[in-house]
Design a protein around this motif. Structure first.
Motif, PDB file in Angstrom:
ATOM      1  N   GLY A 237       0.847  -1.114  -0.016  1.00 59.35           N
ATOM      2  CA  GLY A 237      -0.009   0.085   0.020  1.00 59.35           C
ATOM      3  C   GLY A 237       0.777   1.229   0.035  1.00 59.35           C
ATOM      4  O   GLY A 237       1.907   1.060   0.118  1.00 59.35           O
ATOM      5  N   GLY A 238       0.334   2.268  -0.003  1.00 65.07           N
ATOM      6  CA  GLY A 238       0.908   3.810  -0.102  1.00 65.07           C
ATOM      7  C   GLY A 238       0.130   4.775  -0.720  1.00 65.07           C
ATOM      8  O   GLY A 238      -1.027   4.811  -0.997  1.00 65.07           O
ATOM      9  N   LEU A 239       0.811   5.861  -1.095  1.00 62.61           N
ATOM     10  CA  LEU A 239       0.335   7.177  -1.735  1.00 62.61           C
ATOM     11  C   LEU A 239       0.558   6.850  -3.264  1.00 62.61           C
ATOM     12  O   LEU A 239       1.602   6.732  -3.675  1.00 62.61           O
ATOM     13  CB  LEU A 239       0.853   8.071  -0.878  1.00 62.61           C
ATOM     14  N   VAL A 240      -0.456   7.304  -4.128  1.00 66.58           N
ATOM     15  CA  VAL A 240      -0.367   7.359  -5.518  1.00 66.58           C
ATOM     16  C   VAL A 240      -1.187   8.284  -6.207  1.00 66.58           C
ATOM     17  O   VAL A 240      -2.227   8.602  -5.676  1.00 66.58           O
ATOM     18  CB  VAL A 240      -0.690   5.557  -6.006  1.00 66.58           C
ATOM     19  N   GLN A 241      -0.759   8.741  -7.236  1.00 63.71           N
ATOM     20  CA  GLN A 241      -1.419   9.565  -8.073  1.00 63.71           C
ATOM     21  C   GLN A 241      -2.460   9.163  -8.726  1.00 63.71           C
ATOM     22  O   GLN A 241      -2.476   8.008  -9.017  1.00 63.71           O
ATOM     23  CB  GLN A 241      -0.730  10.602  -8.914  1.00 63.71           C
TER      24      GLN A 241
ATOM     25  N   TYR B  90     -12.518 -17.934   8.498  1.00 65.06           N
ATOM     26  CA  TYR B  90     -12.291 -16.828   7.974  1.00 65.06           C
ATOM     27  C   TYR B  90     -11.127 -16.380   8.789  1.00 65.06           C
ATOM     28  O   TYR B  90     -11.113 -16.229  10.178  1.00 65.06           O
ATOM     29  CB  TYR B  90     -13.555 -15.795   8.314  1.00 65.06           C
ATOM     30  N   TYR B  91     -10.150 -15.906   8.175  1.00 69.32           N
ATOM     31  CA  TYR B  91      -8.870 -15.044   8.596  1.00 69.32           C
ATOM     32  C   TYR B  91      -8.834 -13.689   7.898  1.00 69.32           C
ATOM     33  O   TYR B  91      -8.971 -13.738   6.651  1.00 69.32           O
ATOM     34  CB  TYR B  91      -7.630 -15.988   8.426  1.00 69.32           C
ATOM     35  N   TRP B  92      -8.517 -12.585   8.626  1.00 72.31           N
ATOM     36  CA  TRP B  92      -8.350 -11.433   8.325  1.00 72.31           C
ATOM     37  C   TRP B  92      -6.929 -10.904   8.221  1.00 72.31           C
ATOM     38  O   TRP B  92      -6.356 -11.192   9.572  1.00 72.31           O
ATOM     39  CB  TRP B  92      -9.231 -10.432   8.865  1.00 72.31           C
ATOM     40  N   GLY B  93      -6.258 -10.324   7.758  1.00 75.05           N
ATOM     41  CA  GLY B  93      -5.037  -9.556   7.605  1.00 75.05           C
ATOM     42  C   GLY B  93      -5.334  -8.297   8.544  1.00 75.05           C
ATOM     43  O   GLY B  93      -6.453  -7.873   8.751  1.00 75.05           O
ATOM     44  N   GLN B  94      -4.301  -7.400   8.780  1.00 74.77           N
ATOM     45  CA  GLN B  94      -4.299  -6.185   9.494  1.00 74.77           C
ATOM     46  C   GLN B  94      -4.581  -5.129   8.587  1.00 74.77           C
ATOM     47  O   GLN B  94      -5.064  -4.001   9.050  1.00 74.77           O
ATOM     48  CB  GLN B  94      -3.083  -6.076  10.270  1.00 74.77           C
ATOM     49  N   GLY B  95      -4.456  -5.581   7.207  1.00 75.48           N
ATOM     50  CA  GLY B  95      -4.822  -4.261   6.638  1.00 75.48           C
ATOM     51  C   GLY B  95      -3.567  -3.336   5.950  1.00 75.48           C
ATOM     52  O   GLY B  95      -2.607  -3.264   6.747  1.00 75.48           O
ATOM     53  N   THR B  96      -3.705  -2.867   4.671  1.00 74.17           N
ATOM     54  CA  THR B  96      -2.671  -1.938   4.326  1.00 74.17           C
ATOM     55  C   THR B  96      -3.480  -0.742   3.897  1.00 74.17           C
ATOM     56  O   THR B  96      -4.270  -0.946   3.013  1.00 74.17           O
ATOM     57  CB  THR B  96      -1.608  -2.708   3.199  1.00 74.17           C
ATOM     58  N   GLN B  97      -3.018   0.539   3.923  1.00 71.47           N
ATOM     59  CA  GLN B  97      -3.441   1.601   3.345  1.00 71.47           C
ATOM     60  C   GLN B  97      -3.324   2.181   1.858  1.00 71.47           C
ATOM     61  O   GLN B  97      -1.998   2.050   1.617  1.00 71.47           O
ATOM     62  CB  GLN B  97      -3.350   2.823   4.528  1.00 71.47           C
ATOM     63  N   VAL B  98      -4.263   2.444   1.130  1.00 72.58           N
ATOM     64  CA  VAL B  98      -4.151   2.838  -0.083  1.00 72.58           C
ATOM     65  C   VAL B  98      -4.724   4.406  -0.230  1.00 72.58           C
ATOM     66  O   VAL B  98      -5.856   4.471   0.127  1.00 72.58           O
ATOM     67  CB  VAL B  98      -4.752   1.896  -1.355  1.00 72.58           C
ATOM     68  N   THR B  99      -3.894   5.097  -0.681  1.00 69.83           N
ATOM     69  CA  THR B  99      -4.279   6.688  -0.794  1.00 69.83           C
ATOM     70  C   THR B  99      -4.281   6.939  -2.193  1.00 69.83           C
ATOM     71  O   THR B  99      -2.952   7.121  -2.670  1.00 69.83           O
ATOM     72  CB  THR B  99      -3.586   7.585   0.065  1.00 69.83           C
ATOM     73  N   VAL B 100      -5.319   7.365  -2.934  1.00 71.50           N
ATOM     74  CA  VAL B 100      -4.953   7.718  -4.274  1.00 71.50           C
ATOM     75  C   VAL B 100      -5.315   9.561  -4.166  1.00 71.50           C
ATOM     76  O   VAL B 100      -6.357   9.715  -4.213  1.00 71.50           O
ATOM     77  CB  VAL B 100      -5.849   7.348  -5.297  1.00 71.50           C
ATOM     78  N   SER B 101      -4.293  10.163  -4.414  1.00 66.51           N
ATOM     79  CA  SER B 101      -4.568  11.627  -4.357  1.00 66.51           C
ATOM     80  C   SER B 101      -3.570  12.359  -5.160  1.00 66.51           C
ATOM     81  O   SER B 101      -2.518  12.011  -5.297  1.00 66.51           O
ATOM     82  CB  SER B 101      -4.391  11.937  -2.994  1.00 66.51           C
ATOM     83  N   SER B 102      -3.834  13.580  -5.472  1.00 66.73           N
ATOM     84  CA  SER B 102      -2.719  14.418  -6.207  1.00 66.73           C
ATOM     85  C   SER B 102      -2.235  15.446  -5.541  1.00 66.73           C
ATOM     86  O   SER B 102      -1.298  16.160  -5.772  1.00 66.73           O
ATOM     87  CB  SER B 102      -3.152  14.885  -7.603  1.00 66.73           C
TER      88      SER B 102
END
Length: 118
Positions: free
Chosen positions: A9-13, A106-118
Motif C-alpha cells: 500500500g501507499g500514496l499514489v496519484q 475466516y482469517y483477516w489480515g491487519q490491512g494496508t492503506q491505499v491513498t489515491v491523491s494528487s
C-alpha cells in the motif's frame, strides 16, 4: 499461528498503479478461497475481488472491473491485487481475507492503506 500480512500500500496519484501482496502462513493456503476487501472512512466494508483455490475463477466488484486483477501463487502462499488506473475513490484500507472451503474458517489480515491523491 495463522498470519496474513499485507504489503504494497501507499500514496499514489490518480491514474497510477499499485500491487498489493498478502503473505499467508499457519494454514493450508491451497484449501482457502482468497479475497481482498476494502473499507474507506465512513463507508461500509466491500468485497473488491476474490479468487478460487486453484486460481481458475475470479470475481470482482463492478467498481474495479477492468482495472484490478487478483492472482495467487499457491507455491508461495501469497495472493496479489494488481491495481491500475487508480481513482481517488479507491482510497481505503485494503484487507486480505482467507475463507476455508472445507472448514468455513475466516482469517483477516491487519490491512494496508491505499491513498489515491494528487
Amino acid at each position: 499461528q495463522v498470519q496474513l500480512v499485507e504489503s504494497g500500500g501507499g500514496l499514489v496519484q490518480p491514474g497510477g498503479s499499485l500491487r498489493l501482496s498478502c503473505a499467508a502462513s499457519g494454514f493450508t493456503f491451497s484449501n482457502y478461497l482468497m479475497s481482498w476487501y476494502r473499507q474507506a472512512p465512513g463507508k461500509e466494508r466491500e468485497l473488491v475481488a476474490a479468487i478460487a483455490v486453484t486460481g481458475g475463477s475470479t470475481n470482482y466488484a463492478d467498481s474495479v472491473k477492468g482495472r484490478f486483477t487478483i492472482s495467487r501463487d499457491n507455491a508461495k502462499n501469497t495472493v496479489y491485487l494488481q491495481m491500475n488506473s487508480l481513482k481517488p475513490e479507491d482510497t481505503a484500507a485494503y484487507y486480505c481475507v482467507a475463507q476455508g472451503v472445507r472448514s468455513g474458517a475466516y482469517y483477516w489480515g491487519q490491512g494496508t492503506q491505499v491513498t489515491v491523491s494528487s
